[in-house]
Design an enzyme around this catalytic site. Structure first.
Site, PDB file in Angstrom:
ATOM      1  N   THR A  10      22.571  -1.861   4.168  1.00  0.00           N
ATOM      2  CA  THR A  10      22.286  -3.051   4.973  1.00  0.00           C
ATOM      3  C   THR A  10      21.350  -4.024   4.280  1.00  0.00           C
ATOM      4  O   THR A  10      20.600  -3.666   3.371  1.00  0.00           O
ATOM      5  CB  THR A  10      21.683  -2.647   6.331  1.00  0.00           C
ATOM      6  OG1 THR A  10      20.432  -1.995   6.129  1.00  0.00           O
ATOM      7  CG2 THR A  10      22.617  -1.735   7.099  1.00  0.00           C
ATOM      8  N   ASP A  11      21.381  -5.259   4.771  1.00  0.00           N
ATOM      9  CA  ASP A  11      20.449  -6.279   4.288  1.00  0.00           C
ATOM     10  C   ASP A  11      19.198  -6.277   5.165  1.00  0.00           C
ATOM     11  O   ASP A  11      19.045  -5.416   6.042  1.00  0.00           O
ATOM     12  CB  ASP A  11      21.122  -7.662   4.243  1.00  0.00           C
ATOM     13  CG  ASP A  11      21.579  -8.147   5.607  1.00  0.00           C
ATOM     14  OD1 ASP A  11      21.128  -7.615   6.641  1.00  0.00           O
ATOM     15  OD2 ASP A  11      22.403  -9.084   5.636  1.00  0.00           O
ATOM     16  N   ALA A  12      18.308  -7.233   4.956  1.00  0.00           N
ATOM     17  CA  ALA A  12      17.050  -7.287   5.703  1.00  0.00           C
ATOM     18  C   ALA A  12      17.274  -7.440   7.205  1.00  0.00           C
ATOM     19  O   ALA A  12      16.433  -7.040   8.008  1.00  0.00           O
ATOM     20  CB  ALA A  12      16.177  -8.428   5.183  1.00  0.00           C
ATOM     21  N   GLY A  13      18.409  -7.993   7.603  1.00  0.00           N
ATOM     22  CA  GLY A  13      18.719  -8.164   9.017  1.00  0.00           C
ATOM     23  C   GLY A  13      19.398  -6.968   9.649  1.00  0.00           C
ATOM     24  O   GLY A  13      19.748  -7.003  10.828  1.00  0.00           O
ATOM     25  N   ILE A  15      22.372  -5.776   8.818  1.00  0.00           N
ATOM     26  CA  ILE A  15      23.825  -5.924   8.778  1.00  0.00           C
ATOM     27  C   ILE A  15      24.316  -5.435   7.418  1.00  0.00           C
ATOM     28  O   ILE A  15      23.671  -5.652   6.393  1.00  0.00           O
ATOM     29  CB  ILE A  15      24.221  -7.400   8.994  1.00  0.00           C
ATOM     30  CG1 ILE A  15      23.795  -7.834  10.408  1.00  0.00           C
ATOM     31  CG2 ILE A  15      25.714  -7.612   8.792  1.00  0.00           C
ATOM     32  CD1 ILE A  15      23.970  -9.310  10.671  1.00  0.00           C
TER      33      ILE A  15
END
Length: 124
Positions: A10-13, A15
């Site tokens: 996942t990314d920082a958000g 997702i």
């Protein structure tokens, strides 16, 4: 093949990062061979290489989701093939990719070995 989404995907958000879907499909392609006690090559200097990818990102997934990658052969030629790989979250299609694979031996396209063709026939 079922794949669980982890933090590393996942990314920082929270997702799933877009390139991870391509990685998930690569794992599923390899697993087609591994689950049958095979490897996707004959010798050290042969194997399938990606020539082209057409990808559609249709929805997102997040940490903890359980995804399923489904693969099927669209076209099988002498030295290349086109696979359709789709990733589902439950019953929702979230990613679709057509990938052109070419079988190479010592840097040159070559006939796909017969035992691989037999294997690919089981994917349809």
């Amino acid at each position: 093949m079922k794949i669980r989404v982890y933090y590393e995907d996942t990314d920082a958000g929270g997702i799933v990062y877009h390139t991870r879907y391509i990685n998930f499909c690569e794992r599923a392609r390899s697993e087609i061979f591994f689950e049958r006690g095979m490897i996707p090559s004959v010798g050290e200097k042969s194997g399938f290489v990606v020539r082209d990818i057409k990808a559609a990102f249709l929805a997102t997934s997040t940490l903890g989701d359980l995804l399923e990658v489904k693969s099927r052969v669209l076209t099988l030629k002498r030295s290349s093939m086109v696979l359709l790989q789709e990733i589902f979250k439950e019953d929702i299609l979230i990613f679709s990719m057509e990938v052109v694979l070419v079988y190479m031996c010592e840097g040159k396209p070559t006939r796909i070995p017969e035992h691989f063709i037999t294997l690919f026939d089981t994917l349809n």
